[in-house]
Design an enzyme around this catalytic site. Structure first.
Site, short mmCIF file in Angstrom:
data_model
loop_
_atom_site.label_atom_id
_atom_site.label_comp_id
_atom_site.label_asym_id
_atom_site.label_seq_id
_atom_site.Cartn_x
_atom_site.Cartn_y
_atom_site.Cartn_z
N HIS A 116 0.82 -1.25 -0.11
CA HIS A 116 -0.06 -0.11 0.06
C HIS A 116 0.87 1.31 -0.02
O HIS A 116 0.69 2.27 -0.70
CB HIS A 116 -0.96 -0.08 1.21
N GLU A 117 1.82 1.64 0.95
CA GLU A 117 2.60 2.65 1.09
C GLU A 117 3.49 2.46 -0.20
O GLU A 117 3.72 3.77 -0.79
CB GLU A 117 3.50 2.24 2.15
N HIS A 120 1.71 4.26 -3.09
CA HIS A 120 1.53 5.70 -2.87
C HIS A 120 2.60 6.46 -3.78
O HIS A 120 2.74 7.27 -4.68
CB HIS A 120 1.64 6.43 -1.49
N GLU A 187 -5.98 6.76 -1.88
CA GLU A 187 -6.08 5.47 -0.78
C GLU A 187 -6.64 4.39 -1.68
O GLU A 187 -6.19 3.05 -1.27
CB GLU A 187 -6.99 5.91 0.38
ZN LIG Z 1 -2.46 5.39 2.20
#
Ligand SMILES: [Zn+2]
Length: 265
Positions: A116-117, A120, A187
């Site tokens: 997830h990170e 980004h 997100e």
């Molecule tokens: Zn996030």
């Protein structure tokens, strides 16, 4: 008299230059700010001496980084802190806080968080969030980037306050990165891409759904960590991850190495 005039001019010029160059940064500007900020965190933070968790991060981080296909100069560190947090700065500089480890419970969940990170960073969400921070608080940011004191006043988080000490554009970056949340669309995208990354890295993507359940339960009453902020509601997030799961499982099936859930934490 003449000397002070020159000094004044130099000061004014550097003020304008710093402000302008940080208003519309290109990728190399953003990465340079991130690198400066990351090195400052590395200097100031207490690096964990937990051998088991460090070894785990040293296994998972390069697998997820490779799965992203991005040619960053990857770096990671395990910070000894009760904070339930993890992040990846633009350019591939990651940090995981020891406070998150007991919540994760499995190596695969660590892969889900890093996925997830990292998403980004690979999807350049930092630049978008920086642009929004500037739009939302132009005057404040100009003060923030030119004086450490101004930056400190703008900071909401400890991580941000730490970095505004650097002054200049790096302080502006700290405000944007640590205190300005990613959009909900960002997100959702990070959830989807992150699930793909963990699967390609060889971790069972079904664990991503269990991870968010555990995170939701753990954050009750406390300030939410980065990846729980501006979140799609827990229900939406779970529905999305379940909807995308068959595709992620297809990726996992093709992954040359399979670690399943990996080791327990
Ligand atoms: Zn996030």
């Amino acid at each position: 008299m003449r000397k002070s005039f020159v000094l004044c001019f130099v000061f004014l010029f550097s003020f304008l230059f710093q402000s302008c160059s940080s208003l519309d940064p290109d990728e190399s500007d953003i990465n340079a700010m991130a690198l400066k900020a990351y090195n400052e965190v590395k200097t100031q933070a207490k690096i964990s001496n937990n051998a088991k968790w460090t070894a785990m991060l040293n296994r998972v981080a390069p697998r997820v980084a490779k799965a992203s296909g991005e040619n960053f100069e990857w770096e990671w560190m395990l910070i000894d802190s009760p904070e339930v947090n993890a992040w990846c700065m633009p350019g591939g500089k990651m940090a995981v806080y020891t406070g998150i480890m007991p919540v994760l419970k499995t190596e695969a969940a660590l892969a889900a968080v890093l996925g997830h990170e990292v998403a980004h960073a690979t999807k350049r969400h930092g630049k978008q969030s920086y642009a929004r921070a500037i739009k939302g608080n132009l005057a404040g940011l100009v003060i923030g980037v030119t004086t450490a004191v101004g930056g400190q006043m703008l900071c909401k988080s400890e991580s941000c306050r730490l970095l505004t000490g650097l002054g200049g554009a790096a302080a502006g970056f700290a405000i944007a990165f640590f205190d300005h949340k990613f959009s909900r669309e960002n997100e959702t995208e990070a959830d989807k891409i992150g699930q793909e990354y963990m699967a390609r890295a060889g971790y069972d993507p079904a664990e991503s759904i269990k991870l968010w359940e555990r995170m939701g339960a753990a954050s009750g009453g406390k300030a939410p960590p980065e990846f729980m902020s501006t979140h799609p509601s827990d229900v939406t997030r779970k529905q999305n991850l379940s909807k995308w799961l068959p595709e992620a499982q297809g990726i996992y099936t093709k992954s040359p190495q399979k670690y399943g859930l990996g080791e327990n934490i």
